[in-house]
Design a protein around this motif. Structure first.
Motif, PDB file in Angstrom:
ATOM      1  N   LYS A  66       0.825  -1.207   0.000  1.00  0.00           N
ATOM      2  CA  LYS A  66       0.000   0.000   0.000  1.00  0.00           C
ATOM      3  C   LYS A  66       0.863   1.263   0.000  1.00  0.00           C
ATOM      4  O   LYS A  66       0.632   2.181  -0.780  1.00  0.00           O
ATOM      5  CB  LYS A  66      -0.893  -0.006   1.256  1.00  0.00           C
ATOM      6  N   ASN A  67       1.867   1.293   0.873  1.00  0.00           N
ATOM      7  CA  ASN A  67       2.625   2.535   1.033  1.00  0.00           C
ATOM      8  C   ASN A  67       3.632   2.787  -0.086  1.00  0.00           C
ATOM      9  O   ASN A  67       4.219   3.858  -0.159  1.00  0.00           O
ATOM     10  CB  ASN A  67       3.298   2.578   2.407  1.00  0.00           C
ATOM     11  N   ARG A 104       1.531  14.568  13.332  1.00  0.00           N
ATOM     12  CA  ARG A 104       1.887  14.395  11.930  1.00  0.00           C
ATOM     13  C   ARG A 104       1.932  15.705  11.130  1.00  0.00           C
ATOM     14  O   ARG A 104       1.166  15.901  10.174  1.00  0.00           O
ATOM     15  CB  ARG A 104       0.959  13.362  11.286  1.00  0.00           C
ATOM     16  N   PRO A 105       2.835  16.600  11.503  1.00  0.00           N
ATOM     17  CA  PRO A 105       2.955  17.845  10.740  1.00  0.00           C
ATOM     18  C   PRO A 105       3.540  17.599   9.351  1.00  0.00           C
ATOM     19  O   PRO A 105       4.065  16.514   9.085  1.00  0.00           O
ATOM     20  CB  PRO A 105       3.937  18.671  11.577  1.00  0.00           C
ATOM     21  N   VAL A 106       3.429  18.591   8.465  1.00  0.00           N
ATOM     22  CA  VAL A 106       4.036  18.467   7.128  1.00  0.00           C
ATOM     23  C   VAL A 106       5.046  19.604   6.898  1.00  0.00           C
ATOM     24  O   VAL A 106       5.375  19.944   5.771  1.00  0.00           O
ATOM     25  CB  VAL A 106       2.967  18.433   5.992  1.00  0.00           C
ATOM     26  N   ASN A 107       5.551  20.164   8.016  1.00  0.00           N
ATOM     27  CA  ASN A 107       6.485  21.291   7.909  1.00  0.00           C
ATOM     28  C   ASN A 107       7.722  20.946   7.086  1.00  0.00           C
ATOM     29  O   ASN A 107       8.241  21.781   6.331  1.00  0.00           O
ATOM     30  CB  ASN A 107       6.893  21.766   9.319  1.00  0.00           C
ATOM     31  N   LEU A 108       8.183  19.702   7.179  1.00  0.00           N
ATOM     32  CA  LEU A 108       9.419  19.333   6.469  1.00  0.00           C
ATOM     33  C   LEU A 108       9.168  19.185   4.964  1.00  0.00           C
ATOM     34  O   LEU A 108      10.053  19.467   4.154  1.00  0.00           O
ATOM     35  CB  LEU A 108      10.016  18.042   7.054  1.00  0.00           C
ATOM     36  N   THR A 124      11.585  11.538   7.056  1.00  0.00           N
ATOM     37  CA  THR A 124      10.153  11.443   6.784  1.00  0.00           C
ATOM     38  C   THR A 124       9.928  10.722   5.461  1.00  0.00           C
ATOM     39  O   THR A 124      10.542  11.074   4.438  1.00  0.00           O
ATOM     40  CB  THR A 124       9.449  12.828   6.795  1.00  0.00           C
ATOM     41  N   VAL A 125       9.050   9.732   5.497  1.00  0.00           N
ATOM     42  CA  VAL A 125       8.812   8.883   4.326  1.00  0.00           C
ATOM     43  C   VAL A 125       8.140   9.690   3.210  1.00  0.00           C
ATOM     44  O   VAL A 125       8.693   9.872   2.125  1.00  0.00           O
ATOM     45  CB  VAL A 125       7.943   7.656   4.732  1.00  0.00           C
ATOM     46  N   LEU A 126       6.948  10.220   3.506  1.00  0.00           N
ATOM     47  CA  LEU A 126       6.229  10.935   2.442  1.00  0.00           C
ATOM     48  C   LEU A 126       6.879  12.287   2.145  1.00  0.00           C
ATOM     49  O   LEU A 126       6.772  12.792   1.028  1.00  0.00           O
ATOM     50  CB  LEU A 126       4.751  11.105   2.812  1.00  0.00           C
ATOM     51  N   ASP A 154       4.784   0.541  11.972  1.00  0.00           N
ATOM     52  CA  ASP A 154       3.554  -0.095  11.487  1.00  0.00           C
ATOM     53  C   ASP A 154       3.434  -1.561  11.927  1.00  0.00           C
ATOM     54  O   ASP A 154       2.431  -2.207  11.633  1.00  0.00           O
ATOM     55  CB  ASP A 154       3.457   0.012   9.959  1.00  0.00           C
ATOM     56  N   ILE A 165       8.867   6.692  16.472  1.00  0.00           N
ATOM     57  CA  ILE A 165       8.386   7.390  15.275  1.00  0.00           C
ATOM     58  C   ILE A 165       7.147   8.223  15.610  1.00  0.00           C
ATOM     59  O   ILE A 165       7.099   9.418  15.323  1.00  0.00           O
ATOM     60  CB  ILE A 165       8.064   6.395  14.131  1.00  0.00           C
ATOM     61  N   PHE A 166       6.152   7.564  16.207  1.00  0.00           N
ATOM     62  CA  PHE A 166       4.939   8.266  16.629  1.00  0.00           C
ATOM     63  C   PHE A 166       4.755   8.003  18.129  1.00  0.00           C
ATOM     64  O   PHE A 166       4.120   7.008  18.511  1.00  0.00           O
ATOM     65  CB  PHE A 166       3.719   7.768  15.839  1.00  0.00           C
ATOM     66  N   ARG A 206      -3.233  -0.139  11.841  1.00  0.00           N
ATOM     67  CA  ARG A 206      -2.340  -1.139  12.450  1.00  0.00           C
ATOM     68  C   ARG A 206      -2.816  -1.544  13.839  1.00  0.00           C
ATOM     69  O   ARG A 206      -2.605  -2.682  14.264  1.00  0.00           O
ATOM     70  CB  ARG A 206      -0.909  -0.623  12.504  1.00  0.00           C
TER      71      ARG A 206
END
Ligand code: EPU
Length: 422
Positions: free
Chosen positions: A22-23, A125-129, A166-168, A309, A331-332, A375
């Motif tokens: 999926k990822n 889960r910020p998206v600042n990066l 960060t993966v995404l 996960d 991670i989280f 998960r």
């Protein structure tokens, strides 16, 4: 809304084939925005997140359909969709991973308007990066009214070092850089197999990415990318989940279509608890359970470390292992909602900050539990497989986001599991 009911105590035995990841599929589908010409992508699972991603891409002018051989055909007609650059709230709030259209849109259409993803139960889960990295390539980005508004008058290669892996985020900068002018160097890039798969896919389409699988990626911009035939990697998290399903039921399950090299941390930790694992062929692995498992400590880390996960699934397994295990979530740090549900099943788990202390108990008992995320749901299903009595799992739509036909595949292996509508 459906629920899943499991009668615990049945040993799993047999063979299961693992689906595509999926990822890996989600960012690869988004990357099709960059290609001129149709692509055929094999191995894309039939799950809700893929349907959501398809909807997002159709909204952006994509033509997406399942082909006769099961591959997903994806095409964007050049020059017809320049005015489409929005990923709306209604779709992004179904799936945070839709943020991965940001890089491709900005690169190909020079404009992106993507709903700002909120936090979720696994963390803020910020998206600042992502935003910082895209700015380093020359994008102009503002956030207003809950949307990320990004424009670029031709992206330019640059050097960017991620403050954290960060993966995404890595996927977004990579997809923005492949058509940029000049060379981009990404330092501290995520090395996850799914990020590698995206890079391999892009290279097959004509991109020039080197350092794949390392934390320093070099991307030489090219003028154009073309459509490709590609097969995505097997899902290492689905594989890990079935491995624990076999282990926890003292079963004997052979998994086909796995990448053993992607499962190193999971295999090592399962062996440490006492699970027997045999690699049969290059892509086949046999997992045999035991009567007793030992407590182990584990820490989730970026690849090649233990995947976050897989944390909930390990927690289910360790709930009945002999002794006290400690799980540290790096991670989280707040990803422990399932611990409270496992406690309702009789597990002895105490959470303190980013650590969970698990004192193994001889058995779990079936009851009603609620799934908080994909998960966590997998962990609860695994616990249900060995709990005494019946486990009722509510909010199973989370499971449908990431596991294709989970009940059928488990029941084919001998589990007593069914789905019923409310
Ligand atoms: N982070 C930031 N700023 C950013 C981006 C990330 O601080 O701009 C932090 C996150 O808050 C987190 C850490 O960096 O603490 C790592 O997050 P990452 O960005 O790597 O996560 P992601 O890319 O949003 C993907 C997977 C998740 C998986 C994580 C970690 C997809 C679609 N999602 O998310 O998968 O848990 O990487 O490996 O690839 C799942 O499949 O159930 C799932 C949640």
């Amino acid at each position: 809304m459906d629920r899943v009911i499991i009668e615990g105590g049945h040993r799993l035995e047999g063979c299961v084939r693992i689906n595509g990841a999926k990822n890996a599929a989600l960012p690869i589908m988004a990357a099709c925005l960059l290609l001129d010409g149709p692509s055929r992508i094999k191995g894309i699972p039939n799950i809700v997140d893929i349907k959501t991603q398809s909807e997002i891409l159709r909204n952006l002018g994509g033509e997406i359909k399942r082909l006769e051989d099961g591959a997903l055909g994806i095409m964007f007609r050049d020059g017809e969709n320049e005015d489409k650059f929005t990923a709306p709230y209604e779709l992004v709030n179904k799936m945070r991973a839709s943020i991965c259209v940001l890089g491709p849109l900005l690169s190909k259409r020079r404009k992106a308007r993507v709903s700002y993803p909120g936090g979720c139960v696994i963390g803020q889960r910020p998206v600042n990066l992502h935003i910082k990295g895209l700015k380093a390539l020359g994008a102009h980005i503002e956030t207003a009214e809950g949307y990320i508004h990004a424009t670029a008058n031709g992206l330019k290669g640059g050097e960017f070092s991620f403050a954290a892996k960060t993966v995404l985020g890595t996927c977004n900068i990579m997809t923005a850089a492949v058509l940029a002018e000049g060379t981009t160097i990404i330092e501290n890039a995520a090395c996850e197999p799914e990020v590698q798969d995206l890079a391999n896919f892009l290279n097959r389409a004509g991109a020039r990415i080197s350092g794949i699988g390392e934390s320093r990626l070099t991307i030489e911009g090219v003028k154009q990318l073309h459509g490709v035939d590609y097969e995505i990697i097997p899902d290492r998290i689905e594989a890990g989940t079935f491995m624990i399903a076999s282990a926890i039921t003292q079963g004997d399950v052979t998994l086909e279509h796995v990448r053993i090299d992607h499962l190193g941390a999971v295999i090592d930790k399962l062996k440490e608890t006492g699970v027997e694992i045999t690699v049969k062929k290059g892509d086949t692995i046999r997992v045999q359970g035991n009567n007793t498992y030992h407590a182990v400590d584990l820490t989730t880390l970026p690849y090649p470390g233990m995947p976050t996960d897989m944390q909930a699934q390990f927690m289910a397994l360790l709930s009945t292992a002999e002794g006290r295990s400690v799980i540290t979530e790096k991670i989280f740090p707040d990803r422990f909602i399932h611990a409270a549900e496992l406690r309702r099943m009789g597990a002895d788990i105490h959470v303190e900050g980013s650590c969970a202390f698990i004192q193994g108990t001889p058995s779990l008992s079936g009851t009603h539990v609620m799934v908080s995320d994909l998960r966590a749901g997998a962990g609860l299903v695994l616990a249900g497989l060995i709990a005494k009595g019946t486990t009722h799992i509510h909010r199973v739509y989370h499971l449908d986001r990431g596991y294709e036909q989970l009940e059928k595949r488990l029941s084919d292996l001998g589990a007593i599991i069914k789905r019923i509508p409310y």
